[in-house]
Motif scaffolding. Structure first.
Motif, mmCIF file in Angstrom:
data_model
loop_
_atom_site.group_PDB
_atom_site.id
_atom_site.type_symbol
_atom_site.label_atom_id
_atom_site.label_comp_id
_atom_site.label_asym_id
_atom_site.label_seq_id
_atom_site.Cartn_x
_atom_site.Cartn_y
_atom_site.Cartn_z
ATOM 1 N N PHE A 11 -23.953 24.386 -11.163
ATOM 2 C CA PHE A 11 -23.118 24.007 -10.028
ATOM 3 C C PHE A 11 -22.920 25.269 -9.203
ATOM 4 N N LYS A 12 -23.373 25.233 -7.936
ATOM 5 C CA LYS A 12 -23.331 26.426 -7.104
ATOM 6 C C LYS A 12 -22.420 26.221 -5.901
ATOM 7 N N ARG A 13 -21.748 27.297 -5.533
ATOM 8 C CA ARG A 13 -20.786 27.296 -4.428
ATOM 9 C C ARG A 13 -21.310 28.196 -3.320
ATOM 10 N N GLY A 14 -21.327 27.683 -2.080
ATOM 11 C CA GLY A 14 -21.770 28.459 -0.928
ATOM 12 C C GLY A 14 -20.685 29.402 -0.448
ATOM 13 N N ASP A 15 -21.116 30.529 0.150
ATOM 14 C CA ASP A 15 -20.151 31.513 0.632
ATOM 15 C C ASP A 15 -19.781 31.327 2.100
ATOM 16 N N GLY A 16 -20.425 30.378 2.792
ATOM 17 C CA GLY A 16 -20.101 30.103 4.190
ATOM 18 C C GLY A 16 -20.747 31.062 5.175
ATOM 19 N N ALA A 17 -21.482 32.057 4.696
ATOM 20 C CA ALA A 17 -22.132 33.028 5.578
ATOM 21 C C ALA A 17 -23.414 32.436 6.162
ATOM 22 N N VAL A 21 -25.339 32.027 1.059
ATOM 23 C CA VAL A 21 -25.735 32.412 -0.295
ATOM 24 C C VAL A 21 -24.944 31.556 -1.271
ATOM 25 N N PHE A 22 -25.640 30.994 -2.263
ATOM 26 C CA PHE A 22 -25.001 30.145 -3.261
ATOM 27 C C PHE A 22 -24.946 30.885 -4.588
ATOM 28 N N THR A 23 -23.773 30.845 -5.221
ATOM 29 C CA THR A 23 -23.566 31.502 -6.500
ATOM 30 C C THR A 23 -23.210 30.451 -7.541
ATOM 31 N N ALA A 24 -23.861 30.531 -8.711
ATOM 32 C CA ALA A 24 -23.575 29.589 -9.794
ATOM 33 C C ALA A 24 -22.168 29.849 -10.328
ATOM 34 N N LEU A 25 -21.415 28.786 -10.503
ATOM 35 C CA LEU A 25 -20.082 28.874 -11.078
ATOM 36 C C LEU A 25 -20.206 29.160 -12.567
ATOM 37 N N ALA A 26 -19.403 30.078 -13.068
ATOM 38 C CA ALA A 26 -19.489 30.501 -14.468
ATOM 39 C C ALA A 26 -18.903 29.455 -15.412
ATOM 40 N N ASN A 27 -19.454 29.385 -16.597
ATOM 41 C CA ASN A 27 -18.898 28.638 -17.729
ATOM 42 C C ASN A 27 -18.748 27.138 -17.506
ATOM 43 N N VAL A 28 -19.641 26.531 -16.730
ATOM 44 C CA VAL A 28 -19.595 25.077 -16.521
ATOM 45 C C VAL A 28 -20.125 24.392 -17.768
ATOM 46 N N ASP A 29 -19.356 23.432 -18.302
ATOM 47 C CA ASP A 29 -19.865 22.721 -19.482
ATOM 48 C C ASP A 29 -20.100 21.236 -19.247
#
Length: 137
Positions: A11-17, A21-29
């Motif tokens: 699950f990745k979250r965009g930075d709006g720039a 750039v999308f960063t994977a959210l840590a510890n998703v289960d």
């Protein structure tokens, strides 16, 4: 092949720039959704065959995406800002299917619920309401 192992889905979250750039959210289960649906519009008339109701497809809804995480305040508390933000943010779900099939969508965070049981891990559930049409690539 009988199925695909879900392990490794991100699950990745965009930075709006720009470019975003999308960063994977840590510890998703766990990831649930999207839960796509469509409204119906009843178009039954006195002339409908044999008194059966008739329908047309109406508006479509991307529904919700919910994720469960092994809660780490230092990694997840920044997401509370998404709850404060009225504007949708861009997110992605990337599947481990060999093609890295991706659902991309804008969503508004509608829920952030954490739990700290005395006999288990810290956890949190986050809920996102999709806004507009998701894309699959």
């Amino acid at each position: 092949m009988a199925g695909i192992d879900g392990f490794g889905t991100q699950f990745k979250r965009g930075d709006g720039a720009v470019p975003e750039v999308f960063t994977a959210l840590a510890n998703v289960d766990n990831i649930d959704g999207p839960s796509l649906s469509r409204d119906t519009i009843e178009v039954t008339t006195h002339g409908s065959p044999e008194q059966w109701k008739e329908y047309l497809g109406g508006l479509k809804d991307g529904g919700e995406v919910s994720i469960d995480v092994n809660y780490d305040p230092s990694a997840h508390d920044s997401l509370v800002a998404d709850l404060d933000d009225k504007a949708p943010r861009n997110y992605k779900i990337v599947f481990p299917d060999g093609r890295a099939t991706t659902w991309s969508f804008a969503a508004v965070m509608t829920g952030f619920s954490s739990s700290a049981p005395h006999d288990d891990k810290l956890s949190a559930s986050l809920t996102f309401q999709m806004s507009g049409k998701p894309t699959i690539s």
